[in-house]
Structures are given as structure tokens and as C-alpha cells.
Design an enzyme around this catalytic site. Structure first.
Site, mmCIF file in Angstrom:
data_model
loop_
_atom_site.group_PDB
_atom_site.id
_atom_site.type_symbol
_atom_site.label_atom_id
_atom_site.label_comp_id
_atom_site.label_asym_id
_atom_site.label_seq_id
_atom_site.Cartn_x
_atom_site.Cartn_y
_atom_site.Cartn_z
ATOM 1 N N ASN A 106 41.407 40.054 37.904
ATOM 2 C CA ASN A 106 42.844 40.003 37.617
ATOM 3 C C ASN A 106 43.452 41.396 37.561
ATOM 4 O O ASN A 106 44.580 41.613 38.004
ATOM 5 C CB ASN A 106 43.097 39.269 36.295
ATOM 6 C CG ASN A 106 43.254 37.771 36.529
ATOM 7 O OD1 ASN A 106 43.065 37.300 37.645
ATOM 8 N ND2 ASN A 106 43.592 37.037 35.489
ATOM 9 N N LYS B 248 56.671 32.212 38.625
ATOM 10 C CA LYS B 248 56.419 32.209 40.066
ATOM 11 C C LYS B 248 56.748 30.808 40.584
ATOM 12 O O LYS B 248 56.970 29.895 39.779
ATOM 13 C CB LYS B 248 54.979 32.606 40.374
ATOM 14 C CG LYS B 248 53.940 31.601 39.923
ATOM 15 C CD LYS B 248 52.579 32.020 40.429
ATOM 16 C CE LYS B 248 51.568 30.940 40.157
ATOM 17 N NZ LYS B 248 50.256 31.267 40.640
ATOM 18 N N PHE C 149 39.565 30.865 37.898
ATOM 19 C CA PHE C 149 40.391 31.686 38.798
ATOM 20 C C PHE C 149 41.570 30.923 39.385
ATOM 21 O O PHE C 149 42.225 31.417 40.290
ATOM 22 C CB PHE C 149 39.528 32.248 39.932
ATOM 23 C CG PHE C 149 38.386 33.104 39.454
ATOM 24 C CD1 PHE C 149 38.597 34.424 39.063
ATOM 25 C CD2 PHE C 149 37.107 32.591 39.353
ATOM 26 C CE1 PHE C 149 37.556 35.206 38.592
ATOM 27 C CE2 PHE C 149 36.053 33.365 38.892
ATOM 28 C CZ PHE C 149 36.278 34.682 38.508
ATOM 29 N N CYS D 85 48.730 35.222 32.515
ATOM 30 C CA CYS D 85 47.413 35.850 32.753
ATOM 31 C C CYS D 85 47.476 37.354 32.993
ATOM 32 O O CYS D 85 46.924 38.125 32.214
ATOM 33 C CB CYS D 85 46.722 35.158 33.911
ATOM 34 S SG CYS D 85 46.234 33.483 33.478
ATOM 35 N N ARG E 232 56.045 31.823 30.770
ATOM 36 C CA ARG E 232 55.456 32.867 29.924
ATOM 37 C C ARG E 232 55.521 34.213 30.658
ATOM 38 O O ARG E 232 55.114 34.324 31.802
ATOM 39 C CB ARG E 232 53.999 32.507 29.579
ATOM 40 C CG ARG E 232 53.928 31.355 28.589
ATOM 41 C CD ARG E 232 52.513 30.965 28.283
ATOM 42 N NE ARG E 232 51.924 30.151 29.324
ATOM 43 C CZ ARG E 232 50.716 29.589 29.242
ATOM 44 N NH1 ARG E 232 49.968 29.768 28.182
ATOM 45 N NH2 ARG E 232 50.247 28.845 30.224
HETATM 46 N N1 LIG Z 1 47.066 29.392 33.231
HETATM 47 C C1 LIG Z 1 46.358 29.990 34.180
HETATM 48 O O1 LIG Z 1 46.775 30.151 35.325
HETATM 49 C C2 LIG Z 1 44.972 30.472 33.873
HETATM 50 C C3 LIG Z 1 44.113 30.817 34.925
HETATM 51 C C4 LIG Z 1 42.828 31.261 34.619
HETATM 52 C C5 LIG Z 1 42.437 31.403 33.301
HETATM 53 N N2 LIG Z 1 43.302 31.093 32.292
HETATM 54 C C6 LIG Z 1 42.832 31.216 30.908
HETATM 55 O O2 LIG Z 1 42.450 29.927 30.449
HETATM 56 C C7 LIG Z 1 42.779 29.783 29.064
HETATM 57 C C8 LIG Z 1 43.714 28.606 28.862
HETATM 58 O O3 LIG Z 1 44.919 28.865 29.563
HETATM 59 P P1 LIG Z 1 46.051 27.755 29.754
HETATM 60 O O4 LIG Z 1 47.103 28.374 30.596
HETATM 61 O O5 LIG Z 1 45.426 26.485 30.186
HETATM 62 O O6 LIG Z 1 46.552 27.623 28.240
HETATM 63 P P2 LIG Z 1 47.599 26.597 27.613
HETATM 64 O O7 LIG Z 1 48.265 27.312 26.523
HETATM 65 O O8 LIG Z 1 48.413 25.954 28.714
HETATM 66 O O9 LIG Z 1 46.664 25.444 27.004
HETATM 67 C C9 LIG Z 1 45.801 25.641 25.940
HETATM 68 C C10 LIG Z 1 45.675 24.304 25.200
HETATM 69 O O10 LIG Z 1 44.644 24.398 24.225
HETATM 70 C C11 LIG Z 1 45.023 23.579 23.124
HETATM 71 N N3 LIG Z 1 44.171 23.913 21.965
HETATM 72 C C12 LIG Z 1 44.246 24.971 21.144
HETATM 73 N N4 LIG Z 1 43.239 24.921 20.239
HETATM 74 C C13 LIG Z 1 42.502 23.826 20.503
HETATM 75 C C14 LIG Z 1 41.329 23.238 19.936
HETATM 76 N N5 LIG Z 1 40.715 23.788 18.895
HETATM 77 N N6 LIG Z 1 40.864 22.101 20.480
HETATM 78 C C15 LIG Z 1 41.486 21.522 21.526
HETATM 79 N N7 LIG Z 1 42.592 22.035 22.117
HETATM 80 C C16 LIG Z 1 43.093 23.170 21.619
HETATM 81 C C17 LIG Z 1 46.496 23.858 22.982
HETATM 82 O O11 LIG Z 1 47.147 22.862 22.227
HETATM 83 C C18 LIG Z 1 46.930 23.891 24.451
HETATM 84 O O12 LIG Z 1 47.345 22.607 24.907
HETATM 85 C C19 LIG Z 1 43.365 31.123 28.636
HETATM 86 O O13 LIG Z 1 42.338 31.927 28.141
HETATM 87 C C20 LIG Z 1 43.872 31.702 29.937
HETATM 88 O O14 LIG Z 1 43.914 33.105 29.916
HETATM 89 C C21 LIG Z 1 44.551 30.620 32.546
#
Ligand SMILES: NC(=O)c1ccc[n+]([C@@H]2O[C@H](COP(=O)([O-])OP(=O)(O)OC[C@H]3O[C@@H](n4cnc5c(N)ncnc54)[C@H](O)[C@@H]3O)[C@@H](O)[C@H]2O)c1
Length: 440
Positions: free
Chosen positions: A208, A320, A152, A260, A327
Site C-alpha cells: 500500500n 473513489k 488486497f 486504507c 472515509r
Molecule cells: N476496505 C478496504 O478496502 C480494505 C482493503 C484491505 C484491507 N482492509 C483492512 O481490513 C480491515 C477491515 O476493513 P473494513 O473496511 O472491512 O472495515 P469496516 O469498518 O467496513 O468493517 C469492520 C467491521 O467490524 C465490526 N466489528 C468490530 N469489532 C468487532 C468484533 N469484536 N466482532 C465482530 N465484528 C466486529 C464493525 O462493526 C464493522 O462492521 C481493516 O484493518 C482495513 O485496514 C480494508
């Protein structure tokens, strides 16, 4: 505890660093070698307040290391977090290819009992899907459990949120696995809820979607305020005093962006449809949100007439404040509309400019708000960074060709701005420009 974290984005890196800070041994894994190199040098590949410092401390104290080798990290650890991206496909459903790939690698590397914790935001049933993939790929019948532990955190305050979460949700069908994750989070002393897998997966989307609903709700009220001469800021404030409603997420403006909300609401619509239910309520959240940038540009056009040949200055590009993440940023849509109509765009953002420059090299990037305002026919506030709160507006006005201020986040006091000589537009704010002497 020895923990592997697959994915070093906003969620994975912050999770890894915070678990290291709590005294665990953490292996951060990413498929991107550039990110891994940067992390091992103590440079966070993402901007998050406080992250660099925590990263450097835990590297120095040898509680954290980064690698591209998920198989080895799996063999070395008992708990493996999956924090990879789940971007939307063209249909709006989450693309699970990164989750699937991580699960397959973990399956192949299984060398004893492991707990695989899914932190990525994934549709209901993904926990079972991860379990099936691991079963299909494991070479020997080692035991394992899959846990859902939705995240979260908010970008911009990700470290603080991870150290001090409102709640920790642990969805597991096996109490033994749930207790291990409870143990991991125990030092944070925050409320924990243990549920089954499907409930944990729904909690994330329902939360969300509800927050996005609040934003679209108040934006729909803002439209009505604009038609009727009412003021949405006062309306929201009065509504928010009711503790059943609350002030949070009732700020009218350009709507939500980011990685998100848009994707999660879309995914939720698909899930609701897949289970044969009516998604209309959730679809409308997106319909209202999608209309915001176009409507904002229309307000600028109404004021300036043709936008062709006009110069528009944008303050803030990130989706933000306090993040470099662009994104689904509203700025991208607004720039697209402005360029389509032949406007010249100047922009300033404290950290997100390089990312936008990669998409829109044709606009002018400035060193500060004052430079952006130079010879502009309108100044539009897109992202409410703190540094934009206390600008010297006399200097801004003097730099502009025409003093037109479009406040996409209702950051400024309309009276004050009008007194300073601006034509002021705020989203859903009473349009009292009756003493307007700025019209050229
Ligand atoms: N960004 C946010 O604020 C947020 C908040 C809560 C939940 N989430 C969720 O968390 C998840 C990740 O979000 P994020 O913003 O951190 O994504 P991001 O795109 O910033 O990071 C994802 C990372 O995973 C790596 N990756 C892809 N495949 C891989 C593998 N097989 N092994 C190792 N690394 C791998 C990518 O290279 C990338 O660096 C998503 O499902 C998102 O919806 C994001």
C-alpha cells in the site's frame, strides 16, 4: 470447511460471501446488530457491485448466516477470520482495540484446535499479540495457530478482486495451519505465497505504501508541470510505457483518500520509527497528498477571486468511484475549505450523498450533475464516476452562471472542454486558456 468471519465490513462480508460461494459454511459475525439483521435479510450494509446477488444466493442455499455471537461462531468453526476495523488513533498508529476484543472473545470460546486468521491490516507483531491475548483468555489449554492473511481487495471491485486476487499471502509459523488456509483458497487457482508472520504483515504495508508513493510522486511531478507549462498526463503516459514503471497509479489529481492508504502509510511511518529507522521517504508521501485539496481550492479561488458568495458544484463525493465509502474522501476536505471561505456548495454523487449529508447537512444535494451545475460559478470534478465521462457539457455550460470547469481527476480532454466554451483547469495540465473568452 466451517468458517467464522468476525467483522462484516468491506473485507469481512466480501470474504465471507466468497468463501460461501466456494462451497464453505460461513458464519458472518458483527457486533452491530443492524448489520447482522440486514445481512440475514439479504441486504448488504455496504455498496459493492455484485455483492447483493452473491449474498442472497448463499443465504438461500444456506451456506451463510450472520450473527452477533462470536463466541458461538468460534465454538462452531475451525477457522476464524478476523476482519475488524483498525482505524488510526490520534497519533496515526492503528487502534487495535477491535482486534484485541475479537481475540479475547475467541480465546474465551476456544473448545478445540482453531486457526485464527488475521485479515485486518495490522502492524508487525500483531500476530504475536493476538496469540498472547488468546492464551491469556482461554479457559482450557486447547491448541491454536495464528495466521496472517492480508487482504488486497479494492473497494468498488471487492467481489471481483476476492474471486480473482493477484496473489494470496499466507503468513504462518506453523506449516500445518498454512496448509489448511492454502486448501481453503485452492479453488481460486491463484498464486499463493507462504511466509512467516512478520513477512506477511510487512507485505501488506509495503504494497500500500508503494502504491501511495506512486500517486504522490506523480502529483509532485504535476506541480512541476503546472509551473513549467508541461503536461503531466503525457508525462505519466510516456513514463508508464516503461514496463519497469507501468501505467497504474500514475494519475495525477486530488490524491488518495479512503480507509486504507492514508492510515496504512501513517502506520508504516510509525513502524519504521519504532524500529529506529528514518521514515522521511514515507512521511513525504503524506505531506504531498495532504496538500492536494487545499491547492485545488486555491486554483478555484485564483480564477473566481473571493469565494464568498460564489456557488461551487461538486461532481462525486465518494473517495473513489463505485463505492459509497467516504472515509478520508477528498470531497470532505474540499467542502470544508469552500464553506470556510463562504462559498455555497451544491453536490451530486450516485451513491455517497447520504453519508456526506450526515457530516455536511448545510450543502445542497442534487439529483444529477445537471441539477448540481445550475447557477454554479464553477464545476469541480472530485470523483471520476463513469457516468461523469459522458455528460452533455453543452447542457452543463448553459446551466452554469460561469463556465468554469475544475477537473480534479484529469478526466476530460482540455481542448474539447475549451472548445465547448469552458475555462478548463486540470491538475498538472498545460494551462492553455489563451483563447479564453469566458472570463467574466
Ligand atoms: N476496505 C478496504 O478496502 C480494505 C482493503 C484491505 C484491507 N482492509 C483492512 O481490513 C480491515 C477491515 O476493513 P473494513 O473496511 O472491512 O472495515 P469496516 O469498518 O467496513 O468493517 C469492520 C467491521 O467490524 C465490526 N466489528 C468490530 N469489532 C468487532 C468484533 N469484536 N466482532 C465482530 N465484528 C466486529 C464493525 O462493526 C464493522 O462492521 C481493516 O484493518 C482495513 O485496514 C480494508
Amino acid at each position: 470447511m466451517k468458517i467464522a468471519v468476525a467483522g462484516t465490513g468491506y473485507v469481512g462480508l466480501v470474504t465471507g460471501v466468497v468463501f460461501a460461494e466456494l462451497g464453505n459454511e460461513v458464519i458472518c459475525v458483527d457486533i452491530d446488530p443492524a448489520k447482522v439483521d440486514a445481512i440475514n435479510k439479504g441486504q448488504s450494509p455496504i455498496y459493492e457491485p455484485g455483492l447483493d446477488e452473491l449474498l442472497q444466493r448463499n443465504l438461500e442455499e444456506e451456506r451463510l448466516i450472520a450473527t452477533t455471537d462470536l463466541a458461538q461462531a468460534t465454538r462452531d468453526c475451525e477457522v476464524i477470520f478476523i476482519c475488524v476495523g483498525t482505524p488510526p488513533t490520534e497519533t496515526g498508529e492503528p487502534d487495535l482495540k477491535y482486534v484485541d476484543a475479537a481475540a479475547a472473545t475467541i480465546g474465551r470460546a476456544l473448545n478445540g484446535y482453531k486457526i485464527i486468521v488475521n485479515k485486518s491490516t495490522v502492524p508487525i507483531g500483531t500476530g504475536d499479540r493476538v496469540r498472547r491475548i488468546i492464551e491469556q483468555h482461554r479457559a482450557e489449554p486447547h491448541d491454536f495457530d495464528v495466521v496472517s492473511n492480508p487482504e488486497f481487495l479494492r473497494e468498488g471491485s471487492a467481489v471481483a478482486d476476492t474471486l480473482n486476487p493477484d496473489r494470496i499471502v499466507i503468513g504462518a509459523d506453523n506449516p500445518r495451519a498454512a496448509m489448511k488456509i492454502v486448501e481453503l483458497y485452492a479453488p481460486l487457482e491463484r498464486p499463493m505465497l507462504i511466509t512467516n508472520l512478520a513477512t506477511a504483515e510487512i507485505i501488506k504495508y509495503a504494497s500500500n505504501t508503494f502504491l501511495a508513493l506512486k500517486i504522490s510522486f506523480i502529483n509532485a511531478i504535476a506541480d512541476l508541470c503546472e509551473r513549467t507549462g508541461a503536461d503531466v498526463v503525457q508525462t505519466a503516459k510516456a513514463m508508464g510505457y516503461d514496463p519497469r514503471i507501468g501505467q497504474a497509479f500514475l494519475q495525477a489529481g486530488l490524491g488518495f483518500g479512503g480507509s486504507c492508504f492514508p492510515k496504512d502509510v501513517q502506520a508504516f511511518v510509525h513502524t519504521v520509527q519504532r524500529y529506529g529507522l528514518d521514515p522521511t521517504l514515507f512521511e513525504q508521501i503524506l505531506v504531498i497528498n495532504d496538500a492536494r485539496p487545499k491547492q485545488f481550492v486555491a486554483r478555484i479561488r485564483e480564477r473566481l477571486g473571493e469565494l464568498s458568495g460564489r456557488t461551487i458544484a461538486l461532481l462525486g463525493l465518494a473517495f473513489k468511484p463505485n463505492t459509497d465509502d467516504i472515509r478520508e474522501a477528498r470531497s470532505l476536505e474540499i467542502i470544508r475549505f469552500l464553506l470556510q471561505e463562504g462559498a455555497t456548495v451544491r453536490a451530486y454523487d450516485p451513491v455517497a450523498m447520504p453519508r456526506v449529508q450526515a457530516i455536511y447537512p448545510q450543502i445542497t444535494y442534487c439529483r444529477n450533475a445537471y441539477e448540481a451545475a445550475e447557477n454554479a460559478d464553477a464545476l469541480a470534478l472530485i470523483t471520476e464516476w463513469n457516468e461523469f465521462r459522458q455528460l452533455n457539457f453543452e447542457r452543463i455550460r448553459n446551466a452554469m452562471r460561469q463556465p468554469n470547469l475544475f477537473d480534479g481527476r484529469n478526466l476530460y480532454d482540455p481542448q474539447r472542454m475549451r472548445k465547448l466554451g469552458f475555462y478548463y483547469y486540470g491538475v498538472g495540465r498545460a494551462a492553455d486558456n489563451s483563447d479564453d473568452k469566458t472570463m467574466l
